[in-house]
Enzyme design. Structure first.
Site: not given
Length: 383
Positions: A175-176
């Site tokens: 997600t980052d």
């Protein structure tokens, strides 16, 4: 392994000024993508160093590999934002910057005396990229901004894992990475507008973008994708299958034409159950068994060669050691050695103005001297 390119070569974002106040991964990735293409990024750390300096594996100098990656191509300075003098210095930078990247919890920037509207009043072209877990408003705005939460809530974990097994989270900071790219993209869109503004990017919505039409399928058909292991609903067979020598083959049959060639190759091309998408989907178990049996009778190299000959989609499952020595990644220079460390090369190739990995994340306070004696006409530190 190729060495880093010439640091003096012109790049597309030369002259773009970025202040990076962010920490951990999504925010630093956002600023790093800009730095990779020539932006002058000043990374601001608190005294004692950023959190990422204490996360994960370390290099021979004792610095973490995460730091060396996500803060590459940036100048590193230390400011204590609890002190009015350092806040004033930061304000001087922001008065002539193009982009501010921050990932404090909502309200923290304002609590530091850095109200976004006031910063934009002082610098009407300033783009403020705010990366958080859940956004600047809404009932979850104050929750911790960790990727794990977004991966759990976005629908990703619910359908990731073996059928009947537990939901699975990704084993990397997925997600980052997505949010960092989204932030860099949004920053460039905002810069293109020519209007100073706040860019609100969050992990949950960034991860939701990767879910494709599944939200539409839920609203229109009540469909919820189940856990299928390595399978997906619209490509059957699709998964990983073990070869006779222990290697693993990843297979995809996302189009009818490819699926037909695979069915013919494994000897079931005349079976009417498998000639349509609907038929293959309805007989997933039988197809997976046939595919697994076919692969198990061949070495991994033999299976890959057969798929190549059939112009069908398959690839070996590689670990990092194998990816590093793969002839394609070597030919493409997908990885580059800089400062004695091998890292991913820039994310996209530009034919006329390519990006460059010039240096890895620097030591704490390595560029503090650039803050001394600012030019009254242009307080942005000279490189």
């Amino acid at each position: 392994m190729p060495a880093g390119p010439n640091p003096a070569a012109a790049m597309p974002l030369d002259g773009l000024r970025v202040v990076d106040l962010s920490s951990v991964f999504a925010g630093p990735h956002c600023a790093r993508y800009l730095a990779d293409f020539g932006a002058d990024v000043i990374k601001v750390e608190r005294p004692g160093g950023d959190t990422v300096r204490n996360m994960g594996w370390r290099d021979a100098q004792g610095e973490t590999l995460w730091w060396r990656l996500v803060n590459r191509n940036k100048r590193c300075v230390t400011l204590d934002l609890k002190h009015a003098g350092d806040v004033a210095l930061l304000r001087r930078l922001l008065a002539v910057a193009d982009v501010l990247v921050e990932n404090f919890r909502p309200g923290k920037l304002e609590a530091l005396g850095l109200e976004p509207s006031e910063l934009i009043d002082a610098n009407p072209r300033l783009v403020i990229v705010r990366l958080t877990g859940f956004g600047q408003d809404g009932p979850y705005r104050d929750r911790p901004g960790f990727a794990t939460l977004a991966e759990a809530m976005s629908g990703f974990a619910s359908m990731n894992g073996e059928a009947g097994g537990a939901p699975l989270l990704p084993p990397v900071a997925l997600t980052d990475e997505i949010a960092g790219l989204a932030g860099a993209f949004a920053a460039m869109v905002a810069l293109r507008s020519g209007v100073g503004q706040v860019v609100d990017v969050n992990l949950l919505e960034s991860m939701s973008q990767a879910m494709g039409p599944l939200m539409t399928a839920w609203h229109s058909e009540g469909y919820l994708q189940p856990r299928l292991g390595a399978g997906i609903p619209y490509s059957v067979p699709r998964g990983t299958y073990q070869a006779s020598d222990g290697g693993w083959l990843a297979v995809s049959t996302s189009t009818d034409s490819v699926a037909a060639r695979v069915m013919e190759m494994i000897g079931i091309g005349d079976d009417e159950r498998f000639t349509t998408f609907e038929g293959r989907m309805a007989h997933r178990a039988e197809l997976d068994e046939a595919m697994a049996d076919w692969v198990s009778q061949r070495t991994l190299d033999e299976a890959v060669a057969a798929f190549d000959n059939a112009q069908a989609a398959a690839a070996p499952v590689l670990d990092m050691s194998q990816l590093a020595t793969d002839p394609h990644t070597i030919a493409r220079e997908s990885f580059v050695e800089v400062d004695g460390l091998v890292q991913q090369n820039v994310i996209a190739r530009l034919s006329a103005t390519p990006g460059q990995v010039r240096w890895t994340g620097r030591d704490e306070g390595a560029d503090n001297n650039c803050l001394a004696n600012p030019d009254p006409d242009d307080p942005w530190p000279k490189a």
